[in-house]
Design an enzyme around this catalytic site. Structure first.
Site, PDB file in Angstrom:
ATOM      1  N   ALA A 187       0.890  -1.190  -0.031  1.00 24.73           N
ATOM      2  CA  ALA A 187      -0.077   0.100   0.092  1.00 24.73           C
ATOM      3  C   ALA A 187       0.943   1.201   0.133  1.00 24.73           C
ATOM      4  O   ALA A 187       0.333   2.396  -0.079  1.00 24.73           O
ATOM      5  CB  ALA A 187      -0.782   0.007   1.042  1.00 24.73           C
ATOM      6  N   SER A 188       2.089   1.217   0.239  1.00 21.19           N
ATOM      7  CA  SER A 188       3.009   2.287   0.146  1.00 21.19           C
ATOM      8  C   SER A 188       3.630   2.597  -1.129  1.00 21.19           C
ATOM      9  O   SER A 188       4.134   1.932  -1.790  1.00 21.19           O
ATOM     10  CB  SER A 188       4.155   2.070   0.940  1.00 21.19           C
ATOM     11  N   PRO A 189       3.042   3.718  -1.776  1.00 20.63           N
ATOM     12  CA  PRO A 189       3.734   4.314  -2.984  1.00 20.63           C
ATOM     13  C   PRO A 189       5.259   4.468  -3.117  1.00 20.63           C
ATOM     14  O   PRO A 189       5.992   4.092  -4.204  1.00 20.63           O
ATOM     15  CB  PRO A 189       3.007   5.701  -3.300  1.00 20.63           C
TER      16      PRO A 189
END
Lengths: 200, 200
Positions: B12-14
């Site tokens: 979920a971490s860009p």
């Protein structure tokens, strides 16, 4: 036309110190002018609901390892163990007082205050120590001592901190090239490229 | 002896995505092996009292501007507007299931999941979409579907997340070279230098 970089920092921020040691090189490499803007991170953190990194679980441990490692990489002196976080009010006011007289004097004073605290371990929370550093730059102690109490200078620091928050500043160091924001000393290569190329 | 980099990330971490696109180059440049370790940042944040960057005042605005800018600098595709934060549980479990069979398959799957979500805008919160991505790598859908429900796989993700916290991991991406911690995609040049030189 020369470009400006606005360099926001809190004297209490060790990453701000590391960045401060790189500003002359940035100016030489890119031909930019650096506008030095001390702010009070405590006020910023109240606005954003954040805490100082040193107080955040795990983040604080990382900082204590990362800052000396980063300083070694840059070849920058660091007093170990690092001084504790401190109230940078007097130092920040001193810079704005100096800036009224001469922007170059303000940046020289800022660099000297940073070095005194982080490289020499002298406590820059104490107005007396800030006055000592200023005196070494041939600033008159009495003039600065009363200048730091000047309501206009106090108000200037408040306004600069509020303005920084309004411009999206949430940490130290923080750089604005025009309105383009860059957070962290590790982004200086991007700041330099942005200045050189006009952006990507 | 080949050195390992443990690469902790949340799908979920860009910034985790941006880092993931650089791992092959890091391995080529330094001769390191990359150990891919998906974790659940939500669990990490509960332990540290932090919030997702996107939800933090000012920090979230910066992220929305910085991630596309960083992607352009790296020449990395990014689906805009960026997908929202999402529950990466299924994708993370899939990677640990794949790793039991073949570490190379695990890293291929991780890269494919990242790209599907962040470059193509396909919602990797949905187990079905993770299965589709896996199928494109010739992973049997049914095997993976039951594998993601395997208590041993679920437990593995819990243990890896707990272990990451115990090792000081507080964000994504986070790299460990031995015990040496580096936080953030902007630290990859330091990770590479540390691998090449053995430290400074």
């Amino acid at each position: 036309m020369r470009k400006n970089v606005t360099f926001y920092f809190d004297f209490a921020s060790p990453y701000g110190y590391l960045a401060a040691t790189q500003m002359d090189q940035l100016a030489a490499d890119t031909g930019c002018d650096v506008v030095w803007r001390p702010i009070l991170l405590g006020v910023v953190f109240r606005a954003t609901g954040s805490a100082p990194n040193l107080q955040r679980p795990l983040v604080g441990d990382y900082l204590l390892r990362d800052v000396p490692r980063f300083a070694r990489r840059l070849g920058v002196e660091l007093h170990l163990p690092m001084p504790s976080p401190f109230a940078s009010l007097a130092a920040a006011r001193a810079v704005y007082w100096a800036e009224q007289r001469d922007p170059h004097l303000a940046s020289s004073l800022a660099k000297a205050v940073f070095a005194a605290h982080w490289a020499e371990g002298r406590d820059m929370a104490l107005p007396e120590n800030v006055l000592d550093v200023a005196a070494s730059l041939d600033i008159n102690r009495d003039d600065l001592d009363s200048g730091m109490q000047d309501p206009a200078v106090k108000d200037r620091l408040r306004r600069e901190t509020d303005s920084a928050i309004a411009r999206g500043v949430f940490g130290s160091p923080f750089f604005l090239v025009g309105d383009e924001p860059f957070w962290g000393v590790d982004r200086l290569p991007q700041v330099a490229d942005w200045l050189r190329t006009g952006g990507w």
